[in-house]
Design an enzyme around this catalytic site. Sequence first.
Site, short mmCIF file in Angstrom:
data_model
loop_
_atom_site.label_atom_id
_atom_site.label_comp_id
_atom_site.label_asym_id
_atom_site.label_seq_id
_atom_site.Cartn_x
_atom_site.Cartn_y
_atom_site.Cartn_z
N ARG A 1 -3.25 1.95 -4.86
CA ARG A 1 -2.45 1.55 -3.68
C ARG A 1 -3.06 0.24 -3.18
O ARG A 1 -4.23 0.21 -2.79
CB ARG A 1 -2.48 2.62 -2.60
CG ARG A 1 -1.84 2.17 -1.31
CD ARG A 1 -1.54 3.30 -0.35
NE ARG A 1 -0.38 4.06 -0.79
CZ ARG A 1 0.31 4.90 0.00
NH1 ARG A 1 -0.05 5.08 1.25
NH2 ARG A 1 1.35 5.54 -0.46
N HIS B 1 7.30 0.93 -4.26
CA HIS B 1 6.71 2.28 -4.14
C HIS B 1 7.44 3.21 -5.13
O HIS B 1 8.15 4.13 -4.73
CB HIS B 1 6.87 2.77 -2.70
CG HIS B 1 6.00 3.94 -2.35
ND1 HIS B 1 5.05 4.48 -3.21
CD2 HIS B 1 5.94 4.70 -1.22
CE1 HIS B 1 4.45 5.49 -2.61
NE2 HIS B 1 4.97 5.66 -1.42
N GLN C 1 7.34 7.18 -5.01
CA GLN C 1 8.16 7.78 -3.96
C GLN C 1 9.57 8.09 -4.48
O GLN C 1 10.14 9.13 -4.20
CB GLN C 1 8.25 6.80 -2.77
CG GLN C 1 9.06 7.33 -1.61
CD GLN C 1 8.40 8.50 -0.93
OE1 GLN C 1 7.23 8.45 -0.61
NE2 GLN C 1 9.14 9.58 -0.71
N ASP D 1 12.99 3.98 6.90
CA ASP D 1 11.53 3.95 6.80
C ASP D 1 11.03 3.26 8.07
O ASP D 1 11.82 2.64 8.81
CB ASP D 1 11.11 3.19 5.53
CG ASP D 1 9.60 3.23 5.26
OD1 ASP D 1 8.90 4.03 5.90
OD2 ASP D 1 9.13 2.43 4.42
N CYS E 1 10.56 8.54 3.56
CA CYS E 1 9.35 8.73 2.75
C CYS E 1 8.19 9.29 3.56
O CYS E 1 7.27 9.88 3.00
CB CYS E 1 8.96 7.42 2.09
SG CYS E 1 8.57 6.12 3.28
N ARG F 1 6.59 14.97 -4.17
CA ARG F 1 5.64 13.96 -4.63
C ARG F 1 4.68 14.61 -5.63
O ARG F 1 4.32 14.02 -6.65
CB ARG F 1 4.84 13.39 -3.44
CG ARG F 1 5.66 12.65 -2.40
CD ARG F 1 6.29 11.39 -2.93
NE ARG F 1 5.32 10.51 -3.54
CZ ARG F 1 4.54 9.66 -2.86
NH1 ARG F 1 4.64 9.55 -1.56
NH2 ARG F 1 3.68 8.87 -3.51
N1 CP Z 1 5.26 8.38 1.57
C1 CP Z 1 3.98 8.06 1.34
O1 CP Z 1 3.66 7.34 0.39
O2 CP Z 1 3.09 8.60 2.22
P1 CP Z 1 1.54 8.28 2.31
O3 CP Z 1 1.41 6.87 2.85
O4 CP Z 1 1.03 9.31 3.29
O5 CP Z 1 0.91 8.38 0.97
N1 NVA Z 2 6.88 1.06 4.08
C1 NVA Z 2 5.76 1.92 4.39
C2 NVA Z 2 5.75 3.08 3.47
C3 NVA Z 2 4.65 4.08 3.71
C4 NVA Z 2 4.66 5.20 2.72
C5 NVA Z 2 4.47 1.14 4.28
O1 NVA Z 2 4.34 0.34 3.34
O2 NVA Z 2 3.61 1.28 5.14
#
Ligand code: CP
Ligand code: NVA
Length: 304
Positions: free
Chosen positions: A104, A131, A134, A219, A259, A287
């Site tokens: 990440r 992502h 997701q 989101d 998400c 997930r």
């Molecule tokens: N939806 C998602 O990726 O959640 P987290 O940021 O908690 O991993």
């Molecule tokens: N768009 C959000 C998604 C979190 C899972 C972010 O990048 O923070």
Amino acid sequence: MKPRHFLTLMDLNAKELKRLLARAKELKAMQKRGKKHTPLAGKTMAMIFEKSSTRTRVSFQVGMAQLGGTSLFLSPRDTHLDRGEPVEDTARVLSRMVDIIVIRANSHAMVERFAAHSQVPVINALTDQDHPCQLLADIQTYLEKRGSIAGKKAAWIGDGNNVCHAWINAARQFNFHLDIAAPKGYEPKAEWIAPCRDHVTLHSDPKQAARGADIVLTDTWASMGQEHEKTERMKNFAGFMVDSALMKLANKQAVFMHCLPAYRGMEVAAEVIDGPQSVVWDEAENRLHAQKALLEFLLTGKKK
Ligand code: CP
Ligand code: NVA
């Protein structure tokens, strides 16, 4: 031989994605009936997280354990990444020791550089641009709840962000239409829309996007790394909350997806996310199952 990576949904073809989701369904059923399945015994997964996570981190770690493997969580603060060791060197070294790497990252380019120098598969666990993990869970959830997604209409209301980009790729890969309503200046990037143009329509009015939708999506208005823009974004996103009035414009059978993490009273009203059309808890659980199918696919080449 070059390893197979999963940096975007486009790294698998439509047939592979379909098979992977069928496998996710099987793995979910096996887990529910308590059947042990440990094809990844002896394998190790490294997880590098530059940003916070609840769902992604836990689902990967638990999923790897259920498949018989082990995982190690690496915070950049505690490795040499934060002290300036080049990403390429970290990739070369880690990939001689572990079997798969989940990242990440703040920047999508970092994950691409990492993957280019890794001997083992790299999975994108969220970047500023995408992502894809997701979306595996999201499509699995729609299939479970309503059946095939081909030919359906999804409506994205809000920020044209990383998750929105992943939905754009999904529209092409799974052959449905995505209607996006974003405030001016917050539309998804043109280069993400271009290859999927036939499957995407941009709107400025959330009502237009939501009308007749089978799925309504949103989101957070301020993603990780955008905290300093929060006040300004709250003003600019006024009128883009998914509330019950907006849900009424969608099909009766429409589901609401997010998400998570969600901010009630901002991008979504509590009555929607906690209401009968919301499938967000199954979406979060999936997930785990979808990523187990992904790990199995990348590490054993087992497609079904
Ligand atoms: N939806 C998602 O990726 O959640 P987290 O940021 O908690 O991993
Ligand atoms: N768009 C959000 C998604 C979190 C899972 C972010 O990048 O923070």
